[in-house]
Design an enzyme around this catalytic site. Structure first.
Site, short mmCIF file in Angstrom:
data_model
loop_
_atom_site.label_atom_id
_atom_site.label_comp_id
_atom_site.label_asym_id
_atom_site.label_seq_id
_atom_site.Cartn_x
_atom_site.Cartn_y
_atom_site.Cartn_z
CG ASP A 26 -1.62 1.27 1.51
OD1 ASP A 26 -1.64 2.12 0.61
OD2 ASP A 26 -2.20 1.42 2.61
CE LYS A 54 -1.57 7.09 -3.41
NZ LYS A 54 -2.05 6.20 -2.33
CD GLU A 66 -4.94 3.77 -2.20
OE1 GLU A 66 -5.78 4.57 -1.74
OE2 GLU A 66 -3.82 4.13 -2.58
CG ASP A 88 -9.12 4.74 1.49
OD1 ASP A 88 -8.61 5.45 2.37
OD2 ASP A 88 -8.44 4.07 0.69
#
Ligand code: AMP
Length: 610
Positions: free
Chosen positions: A8, A70, A171, A193
């Site tokens: 992850d 990211k 994810e 999430d």
């Protein structure tokens, strides 16, 4: 049997897992933590630091410490998102050669895939130390809403880190996999999430046959914990300005300290009702006196500062259910993922929206890595799992091309199950047109230029003919990673051209190859350095023990020729060791460690006998 690890790669933290004996294990790093900060730093001496080591020195080396890379991956230099990051980051962001983004660390600009690769390499190493052998294959997760450019760039990052990314999965899908794997359930679940940088919502149907079908997915790649932190920073900066008339944003070090303090306060407010934020000597006034920052933030005030962010996530959830033609009651369980879901207000908002308490069974920080590990095992050679997992993911954004008038022609609508392929025929629009340019895009806007340009290519050598007489067939393909490829065919001549749409992911194949080489080189050097450091420590502690015994041994045997000779030899061994240390000569050092051990044994023997 080669193990496939699951990573992850988070905005704030990363986590790695691997399946052993049918169960996923989250692997702790050297410090014993199961998550590792996705941070990278370059020290003044040119040493690379990753994870906790990078985080620990972030305040004193703010300009050369990267966090949240990211948010930049796969983005174009002139995008609004990059501008936003550039205006608030403590490191400097510069333009790359292909309208891409680079981060300046000391004297060298690094591409974003290179930075992410440093984090991935660290996760690889954590897994290798745990497993005791090299790892070369991984499943890496990305936010469901990532477009093709972002996925490609993530794959590039894997390659630079020496990892073959055998699959990219979303994810939320990974989270659902972790939640439902092996439980033999049949239900519709929503995965909410909220991580450090991104928000994702997915609705999945889990079937008892191990089928995980994504029904709908949506998200915002610029909505996450950092936005919550930013609200606290704004509140602190504004308050300080009102009090002292000084803008703390102008001072990078102060800003980094504020960032740390804001995140810490936010996290604490998940369990306590108020926190005191205390930053002594935050800046000095014009008259050279040190100023301190001290304020109390209550949970209520914090919830007020960030209420609209929480509302935005709920709005996206509502939209996603609408898109899927589902009502809230159709959702039978809600899985929370990401550190931000520990904030009570977030959990309450989700519970209120769905009218049910979210599932508590999965660990929000680890669940995505666990899912990736399970998928890795299923794709790898863990044959017992192969039949048990079928992931049917969807493409999160509509894929299409630009057509006459600057309009966007959709070819594969969002929420289509991948892998998938669509073909469409077009005709030339001008007389004697011999070439046609195809602009491949992703997004939901009717205006092509409002969508993300993935790449372009030109089909040449068409027959000269009146407008409309030449027919071209364009095929768009999305593979199981969500990565796009397109090819076009002149139906008359059969002439074909195809691209994997990489043109705008930021790196040319040559650059990528160089970076992969540099990545390999670094891994070799790092291994050599660590071996050297290990030997050096061993040698130094042996020297220390020998020196401690020296006097005693000298007293016992120093009277004889033989004894003096032995003592001289011991001196020589120590000198040679120190020389090997100075030369960083690992091989010589290994030999010296043997010699030192023999000397120490002899010394101990003498002392014991005496
Ligand atoms: P992730 O990307 O899932 O690792 O989420 C990290 C984000 O969650 C960061 O913004 C953290 O500050 C935030 N976070 C972690 N723990 C908590 C907590 N207990 N309360 C609120 N936010 C948290």
């Amino acid at each position: 049997m080669e193990k496939v690890i699951g990573i992850d790669l988070g905005t704030t933290n990363s986590c790695v897992s691997v399946v052993e004996n049918g169960a996923a294990v989250v692997i702790p790093n050297r410090g014993g933590y199961k998550t590792t900060p996705s941070m990278v730093a370059m020290t003044e001496a040119g040493k690379r630091l990753v994870g906790h080591l990078a985080k620990r020195q972030a305040i004193t080396n703010a300009e050369n410490t990267v966090y949240s890379a990211k948010r930049l991956i796969g983005r174009k230099w002139n995008s609004p998102q990059v501008k936003q990051v550039a205006s608030s980051a403590s490191y400097s962001i510069v333009e790359g050669p292909h309208n891409d983004v680079r981060i300046q660390l000391r004297d060298k600009p690094h591409s974003i895939p290179e930075i992410s690769a440093m984090v991935l390499a660290e996760m690889k190493l954590i897994a290798e130390e745990y497993l005791g052998h090299e790892v070369t294959k991984a499943v890496v997760t990305v936010p469901a809403y990532f477009n093709d450019n972002q996925r490609q760039a993530t794959k590039d990052a894997g390659a630079i880190a020496g990892l073959d990314v055998i699959r990219i999965i979303n994810e939320p899908t990974a989270a659902a996999l972790a939640y439902g794997f092996g439980r033999n359930i049949d239900r519709t679940v929503a995965v909410y999430d909220l991580g450090g940088g991104t928000f994702d919502i997915s609705v999945l149907e889990i079937g008892s046959e191990g089928v995980f079908r994504v029904v709908s997915t949506n998200g915002d790649t610029f909505l996450g914990g950092e936005d919550f932190d930013a609200r606290v920073i704004d509140w602190l900066v504004d308050g300080f300005k009102a009090e002292h008339g000084i803008d703390l944003r102008k001072d990078r070090m102060a800003l980094q300290r504020l960032k740390d303090a804001a995140e810490k306060a936010k996290i604490e407010l998940s369990s306590v009702r108020e926190v005191e934020i205390n930053l002594p000597f935050i800046i000095s006034s014009g008259r050279n006196e040190a100023l301190h920052l001290q304020r109390v933030l209550t949970r209520a005030e914090f919830e007020k500062l960030t209420g609209d962010l929480v509302d935005r996530t709920v709005e996206i959830v509502r939209q996603t259910l609408d898109d899927a033609g589902l009502s809230r009651d159709d959702v039978e369980d809600v899985v929370l993922v990401g550190g931000m879901t520990r904030m009570p207000r977030v959990e309450r908002a989700v519970a209120e929206f769905f009218g049910r308490e979210p599932s508590k069974g999965v660990h929000p920080d680890e669940v995505v890595a666990v899912g990736a590990g399970i998928q890795g095992a299923a794709l790898g050679e863990e044959s017992s799992m192969q039949s048990k997992v079928v992931l049917l993911d969807v493409t999160p954004q509509t894929l299409g091309m630009m057509v006459a008038g600057g309009l966007f022609e959709p070819l594969i609508p969002k929420d289509t199950t991948v892998p998938t392929m669509r073909t469409k025929s077009f005709t030339t629009s001008r007389d004697n047109q011999t070439a046609v340019k195809i602009l491949v895009m992703q997004g939901e806007n009717d205006q092509a230029d409002k969508n993300e340009l993935l790449g372009e290519f030109i089909l040449t050598g068409l027959r000269r003919a009146p407008a409309g007489a030449v027919e071209i067939e364009v095929t768009f393909e999305i593979n199981a990673d969500g990565i796009v490829s397109v090819h076009a065919k002149d139906l008359e001549t059969g002439k074909e051209q195809s691209i994997t749409v990489t043109a705008t992911s930021g790196l040319t194949p040559d650059e990528l190859r160089d970076m992969i080489d540099a990545g390999e080189q670094y891994a070799v050097e790092r291994k050599r350095d660590e071996e050297y450091e290990g030997r050096k420590q061993e040698a130094e502690s042996l020297i220390h023990e020998i020196e401690r015994l020296f006097e005693k041994v000298a007293k016992v045997v120093g009277g004889s020729d033989y004894g003096r000779d032995a003592l001289d030899k011991a001196h020589t061994v120590i000198e040679k060791t120190r020389a090997a240390i100075a030369r960083r000569d690992t091989e010589a050092l290994t030999q010296q460690v043997d010699a030192l051990s023999r000397t120490l044994r002899m010394f101990k023997g003498v002392v014991q006998k005496a």
